[in-house]
Scaffold this active site. Structure first.
Site, PDB file in Angstrom:
ATOM      1  N   ASP A  83      13.465   2.980  -9.222  1.00  0.00           N
ATOM      2  CA  ASP A  83      14.729   3.699  -9.376  1.00  0.00           C
ATOM      3  C   ASP A  83      15.451   3.764  -8.033  1.00  0.00           C
ATOM      4  OD1 ASP A  83      14.038   4.192 -11.992  1.00  0.00           O
ATOM      5  OD2 ASP A  83      13.235   6.190 -11.574  1.00  0.00           O
TER       6      ASP A  83
HETATM    7  N1  URA Z   1       8.506   5.710 -12.437  1.00  0.00           N
HETATM    8  C1  URA Z   1       9.723   6.284 -12.292  1.00  0.00           C
HETATM    9  O1  URA Z   1      10.035   7.248 -12.958  1.00  0.00           O
HETATM   10  N2  URA Z   1      10.556   5.766 -11.387  1.00  0.00           N
HETATM   11  C2  URA Z   1      10.265   4.701 -10.597  1.00  0.00           C
HETATM   12  O2  URA Z   1      11.075   4.274  -9.763  1.00  0.00           O
HETATM   13  C3  URA Z   1       8.991   4.118 -10.760  1.00  0.00           C
HETATM   14  C4  URA Z   1       8.131   4.639 -11.689  1.00  0.00           C
END
Ligand code: URA
Length: 219
Positions: A83
């Site tokens: 993310d």
């Molecule tokens: N899980 C999440 O919620 N975000 C990420 O970036 C990676 C794993």
């Protein structure tokens, strides 16, 4: 580049584009920057917050902007996505088979995240994560492959799947929320402590081998 006099080997400008070299251990320079010849590219980035894992980012800069033009020119791809606000270990390659082996759901390569929660995480939350939690809008249980307490609000959570916002949704499932998320390992490969945020480097031969040695989990 050779015609324009930009390429040199051991300080000697290369003038003949047809000249042959042994690629093993070959170091060449372009515009004075040294490159070790790599038939395929395997690299890691310590992703900072504020970057999207996309070639067409919507709201922030692209992680590909953190890589030098020659790597983007050979079209390296990130192995999965983090993310925008997640930091830590992100791998890139232009070797399709390698990418598939590492991110394929079947192999269940473990990914470990350092999760800092907004509220304290009681032992019951850790037990629930290890025995399986239900994600909103998805059938079945998602089970953590590992969950170790670091402090009151921080855990090391290992997962083997890669569902959308998986860690954030798992933490939401135990009535909490993620304040900070950092990926600290993929399989047996840890995020190196000496790799600053925003910087990339090649994987060493040993690191590459350790990723391929990552055994799929038994179940
Ligand atoms: N899980 C999440 O919620 N975000 C990420 O970036 C990676 C794993």
């Amino acid at each position: 580049m050779i015609d324009n006099g930009r390429v040199a080997i051991a300080g000697e400008e290369i003038a003949d584009p047809g000249r042959q070299f042994d690629p093993a251990g070959l170091v060449f320079s372009v515009d004075g920057t040294d490159w070790v010849y790599q038939e395929k590219a395997y690299l890691m980035l310590n992703k900072p917050a504020g970057y999207e894992c996309s070639h067409q980012p919507k709201h922030h800069a692209s992680v590909y902007a953190l890589l030098p033009p020659p790597l983007n020119g050979r079209q390296v791809q990130s192995l999965g996505r983090l993310d925008e606000d997640t930091t830590g270990l992100l791998l890139f390659s232009d070797d399709g088979q390698f990418i598939h082996r590492i991110i394929s759901g079947k192999r269940k390569v473990a990914k470990t995240y350092r999760v800092t929660a907004k509220h304290p995480l009681p032992d019951t939350a850790i037990t629930a994560l290890l025995s399986g939690v239900e994600l909103a809008d998805e059938p079945g249980l998602v089970v953590a492959a590992g969950c170790e307490r670091v402090d009151e609000k921080t855990i090391l959570l290992t997962v083997t799947e890669g569902r959308y916002h998986q860690v954030k949704r798992m933490i939401a499932a135990v009535g909490n929320r993620v304040d900070a998320l950092q990926r600290v390992a993929i399989g047996r490969l840890p995020l190196p402590e000496d790799l600053p945020e925003g910087k990339w480097r090649w994987l060493s031969a040993g690191e590459y081998a350790s990723l391929l040695a990552t055994e799929p989990n038994p179940a």
